[in-house]
Scaffold this motif. Structure first.
Motif, PDB file in Angstrom:
ATOM      1  N   THR A 149       0.839  -1.201   0.000  1.00 27.78           N
ATOM      2  CA  THR A 149       0.000   0.000   0.000  1.00 27.78           C
ATOM      3  C   THR A 149       0.876   1.253   0.000  1.00 27.78           C
ATOM      4  N   ALA A 150       1.992   1.205   0.730  1.00 28.76           N
ATOM      5  CA  ALA A 150       2.918   2.345   0.728  1.00 28.76           C
ATOM      6  C   ALA A 150       3.476   2.583  -0.673  1.00 28.76           C
ATOM      7  N   ASP A 151       3.717   1.505  -1.421  1.00 30.17           N
ATOM      8  CA  ASP A 151       4.175   1.656  -2.809  1.00 30.17           C
ATOM      9  C   ASP A 151       3.168   2.461  -3.629  1.00 30.17           C
ATOM     10  N   LEU A 152       1.886   2.097  -3.521  1.00 29.44           N
ATOM     11  CA  LEU A 152       0.860   2.795  -4.302  1.00 29.44           C
ATOM     12  C   LEU A 152       0.752   4.256  -3.878  1.00 29.44           C
ATOM     13  N   SER A 153       0.812   4.509  -2.586  1.00 27.98           N
ATOM     14  CA  SER A 153       0.761   5.896  -2.114  1.00 27.98           C
ATOM     15  C   SER A 153       1.954   6.693  -2.628  1.00 27.98           C
ATOM     16  N   ALA A 154       3.126   6.053  -2.690  1.00 22.86           N
ATOM     17  CA  ALA A 154       4.316   6.731  -3.214  1.00 22.86           C
ATOM     18  C   ALA A 154       4.154   7.057  -4.694  1.00 22.86           C
ATOM     19  N   VAL A 155       3.581   6.143  -5.454  1.00 24.84           N
ATOM     20  CA  VAL A 155       3.340   6.399  -6.879  1.00 24.84           C
ATOM     21  C   VAL A 155       2.373   7.561  -7.040  1.00 24.84           C
ATOM     22  N   LEU A 156       1.308   7.571  -6.258  1.00 27.06           N
ATOM     23  CA  LEU A 156       0.330   8.651  -6.343  1.00 27.06           C
ATOM     24  C   LEU A 156       0.960   9.996  -6.012  1.00 27.06           C
ATOM     25  N   THR A 157       1.760  10.033  -4.964  1.00 31.15           N
ATOM     26  CA  THR A 157       2.431  11.282  -4.592  1.00 31.15           C
ATOM     27  C   THR A 157       3.359  11.750  -5.704  1.00 31.15           C
ATOM     28  N   SER A 188      -6.993  -2.792   1.262  1.00 32.38           N
ATOM     29  CA  SER A 188      -6.263  -2.224   2.389  1.00 32.38           C
ATOM     30  C   SER A 188      -6.104  -0.718   2.254  1.00 32.38           C
ATOM     31  N   ILE A 189      -5.847  -0.238   1.051  1.00 29.24           N
ATOM     32  CA  ILE A 189      -5.576   1.188   0.878  1.00 29.24           C
ATOM     33  C   ILE A 189      -6.837   2.037   0.986  1.00 29.24           C
ATOM     34  N   VAL A 190      -8.015   1.393   0.967  1.00 26.91           N
ATOM     35  CA  VAL A 190      -9.254   2.139   1.221  1.00 26.91           C
ATOM     36  C   VAL A 190      -9.782   1.888   2.636  1.00 26.91           C
ATOM     37  N   GLY A 191      -9.003   1.173   3.457  1.00 28.34           N
ATOM     38  CA  GLY A 191      -9.343   1.089   4.867  1.00 28.34           C
ATOM     39  C   GLY A 191      -9.528  -0.283   5.475  1.00 28.34           C
ATOM     40  N   ALA A 192      -9.534  -1.348   4.672  1.00 28.69           N
ATOM     41  CA  ALA A 192      -9.687  -2.693   5.237  1.00 28.69           C
ATOM     42  C   ALA A 192      -8.438  -3.075   6.043  1.00 28.69           C
ATOM     43  N   VAL A 225       4.169 -12.446  12.764  1.00 26.69           N
ATOM     44  CA  VAL A 225       4.575 -11.431  11.798  1.00 26.69           C
ATOM     45  C   VAL A 225       4.485 -10.046  12.424  1.00 26.69           C
ATOM     46  N   ASP A 226       5.099  -9.089  11.778  1.00 25.22           N
ATOM     47  CA  ASP A 226       5.186  -7.714  12.268  1.00 25.22           C
ATOM     48  C   ASP A 226       3.802  -7.146  12.603  1.00 25.22           C
ATOM     49  N   ASP A 227       3.754  -6.326  13.674  1.00 25.73           N
ATOM     50  CA  ASP A 227       2.494  -5.701  14.079  1.00 25.73           C
ATOM     51  C   ASP A 227       1.857  -4.893  12.953  1.00 25.73           C
ATOM     52  N   ARG A 228       2.678  -4.402  12.026  1.00 26.59           N
ATOM     53  CA  ARG A 228       2.136  -3.578  10.939  1.00 26.59           C
ATOM     54  C   ARG A 228       1.213  -4.361  10.014  1.00 26.59           C
ATOM     55  N   PHE A 229       1.222  -5.684  10.107  1.00 26.08           N
ATOM     56  CA  PHE A 229       0.282  -6.512   9.350  1.00 26.08           C
ATOM     57  C   PHE A 229      -1.159  -6.097   9.644  1.00 26.08           C
ATOM     58  N   GLU A 230      -1.419  -5.605  10.861  1.00 22.01           N
ATOM     59  CA  GLU A 230      -2.780  -5.278  11.285  1.00 22.01           C
ATOM     60  C   GLU A 230      -3.099  -3.787  11.230  1.00 22.01           C
ATOM     61  N   GLN A 231      -2.154  -2.967  10.817  1.00 14.42           N
ATOM     62  CA  GLN A 231      -2.378  -1.522  10.856  1.00 14.42           C
ATOM     63  C   GLN A 231      -3.317  -1.074   9.732  1.00 14.42           C
ATOM     64  N   SER A 232      -3.865   0.130   9.889  1.00 12.81           N
ATOM     65  CA  SER A 232      -4.636   0.746   8.801  1.00 12.81           C
ATOM     66  C   SER A 232      -3.667   1.367   7.801  1.00 12.81           C
ATOM     67  N   ASN A 233      -3.901   1.103   6.525  1.00 11.71           N
ATOM     68  CA  ASN A 233      -3.074   1.670   5.454  1.00 11.71           C
ATOM     69  C   ASN A 233      -3.901   2.579   4.554  1.00 11.71           C
ATOM     70  N   ARG A 234      -4.985   3.094   5.077  1.00 13.18           N
ATOM     71  CA  ARG A 234      -5.905   3.903   4.273  1.00 13.18           C
ATOM     72  C   ARG A 234      -5.232   5.165   3.749  1.00 13.18           C
ATOM     73  N   ASP A 235      -5.447   5.423   2.471  1.00 16.27           N
ATOM     74  CA  ASP A 235      -5.002   6.662   1.834  1.00 16.27           C
ATOM     75  C   ASP A 235      -6.261   7.412   1.406  1.00 16.27           C
ATOM     76  N   PRO A 236      -6.582   8.538   2.037  1.00 16.37           N
ATOM     77  CA  PRO A 236      -7.849   9.224   1.757  1.00 16.37           C
ATOM     78  C   PRO A 236      -7.952   9.802   0.356  1.00 16.37           C
ATOM     79  N   ARG A 237      -6.854   9.783  -0.383  1.00 14.01           N
ATOM     80  CA  ARG A 237      -6.901  10.299  -1.750  1.00 14.01           C
ATOM     81  C   ARG A 237      -7.565   9.323  -2.717  1.00 14.01           C
ATOM     82  N   ILE A 238      -7.734   8.070  -2.312  1.00 13.98           N
ATOM     83  CA  ILE A 238      -8.336   7.051  -3.162  1.00 13.98           C
ATOM     84  C   ILE A 238      -9.853   7.142  -3.046  1.00 13.98           C
TER      85      ILE A 238
END
Length: 357
Positions: A149-157, A188-192, A225-238
């Motif tokens: 999801t961070a990859d997609l946000s980086a591309v968008l930016t 995930s990038i819309v909030g799941a 696995v890393d705690d970040r597996f469960e974090q929110s990765n929502r990008d409000p620009r989507i």
């Protein structure tokens, strides 16, 4: 006596010439009004989550005349898609669709779907996700789903902050499309959000599912696995999402699905009784307030991949590939299945984002 054929008089020939010129003009106008040419460029995009190595990103876009002929994604197994490399942009501002490929896949081989979106008036951009892309994929890296999801946000930016691209984009109309692991990325990038415990229990109950086999092959303990597996990765620009056969389907947290605030189209490949539990997504669509669910009949998970080259099956058997990359349903060709998938995807984004100027 034989009948002679004479040339028409000058007036008739002039009239005929005028008609032919008018017809040619009409044909040229029709061509100009038809689908835009598909342009393609490859970019290196900085990605903070990945450290110093940039992402390799492919962008397809509505293009004016120009550029060099290219066959994007063509390789020993899969057929490529024609495009014009480095062609100039067509006039207008266009909505953007970010794309996330599946585990072990590559963005270039999704040109067949990107081209359909471009012809409908969208710009399409996606990275090869390090650690889960063709030739660079491991079970441990696959658990690091927040990086995708961070990859997609980086591309968008990168695209919206670079004037060379931003002048062609409508930053208020951005969607996301993903297949398989990329389907998880899109959700995930819309909030799941996913649950490690739920995913671990799923693999304990169904250890022969392909994703569970993959993690087991790398000795992955899903509970550790890393705690970040469960974090929110929502990008409000989507503003809209399409997920096709999304993986990790059994591990999404219901509360997070109910909180998704954008329209989401979910598509499963195959008849209801044949859809693998790993990607069965009807309950996900039902939980999302603006969720929609569709199926593509007589298809299988691998039907989403690009069309196979002649002789690809024999080549895959020779190199010991066990995944049935070139197999489809019983009665439909992959081209026919692709046409239906593309129609559903284009319709969803036209409905939820609109099209270009």
């Amino acid at each position: 006596p034989g009948r002679t054929t004479e040339a028409p008089p000058m007036r008739s020939r002039c009239a005929l010439l005028a008609l032919l010129l008018a017809a040619a003009s009409t044909a040229i106008s029709a061509a100009a009004a038809g689908p835009p040419q598909v342009g393609v460029r490859t970019l290196a995009v900085p990605a903070p989550e990945r450290g110093s190595k940039p992402l390799t990103v492919t962008v397809w876009y509505p293009a004016a005349v120009g550029g060099e002929a290219a066959l994007v994604g063509d390789n020993r197994v899969f057929e490529g898609t024609p495009a014009r490399r480095d062609a100039p942009f067509a006039a207008g501002r266009f909505p953007l669709v970010l794309v996330s490929h599946g585990s072990g896949g590559s963005i270039e081989t999704l040109g067949w779907l990107a081209a359909s979106l471009v012809e409908a008036g969208f710009v399409v951009a996606g990275p090869n996700h390090p650690g889960t892309t063709s030739g660079n994929s491991t079970p441990v890296d696959t658990t690091r789903m927040w990086e995708r999801t961070a990859d997609l946000s980086a591309v968008l930016t990168a695209l919206t902050e670079d004037p060379a691209w931003s002048e062609h984009l409508d930053a208020g109309r951005v969607g996301v499309l993903g297949f398989s692991l990329g389907g998880h990325t899109a959700l995930s990038i819309v909030g799941a959000r996913a649950s490690r415990e739920a995913y671990a229990r799923y693999c304990e109950d169904l250890p022969t599912m392909p994703d569970c086999v993959w993690f087991a092959s790398g000795g992955v303990d899903l509970r550790a696995v890393d705690d970040r597996f469960e974090q929110s990765n929502r990008d409000p620009r989507i503003r809209a999402a399409v997920a096709i056969d999304p993986s990790v389907a059994q591990a999404f947290v219901a509360e997070s699905l109910r909180a998704i605030a954008v329209p989401v189209e979910i598509v499963n490949l195959g008849d209801a009784a044949a859809i693998p539990v790993a990607v069965a997504a009807a309950p996900i669509a039902a939980a999302i307030p603006a969720g929609r669910y569709e199926r593509v009949a007589d298809a299988v998970h691998m039907s989403f991949l690009a069309e196979c080259q002649p002789g690809a099956k024999a080549f895959l058997a020779k190199v010991g590939e066990t995944d049935r990359l070139c197999d489809d349903g019983v009665s439909r060709t992959r081209a026919d299945i692709h046409a239906e998938i593309a129609a559903k995807v284009v319709a969803a984004f036209r409905r939820d984002l609109g099209t270009g100027d």
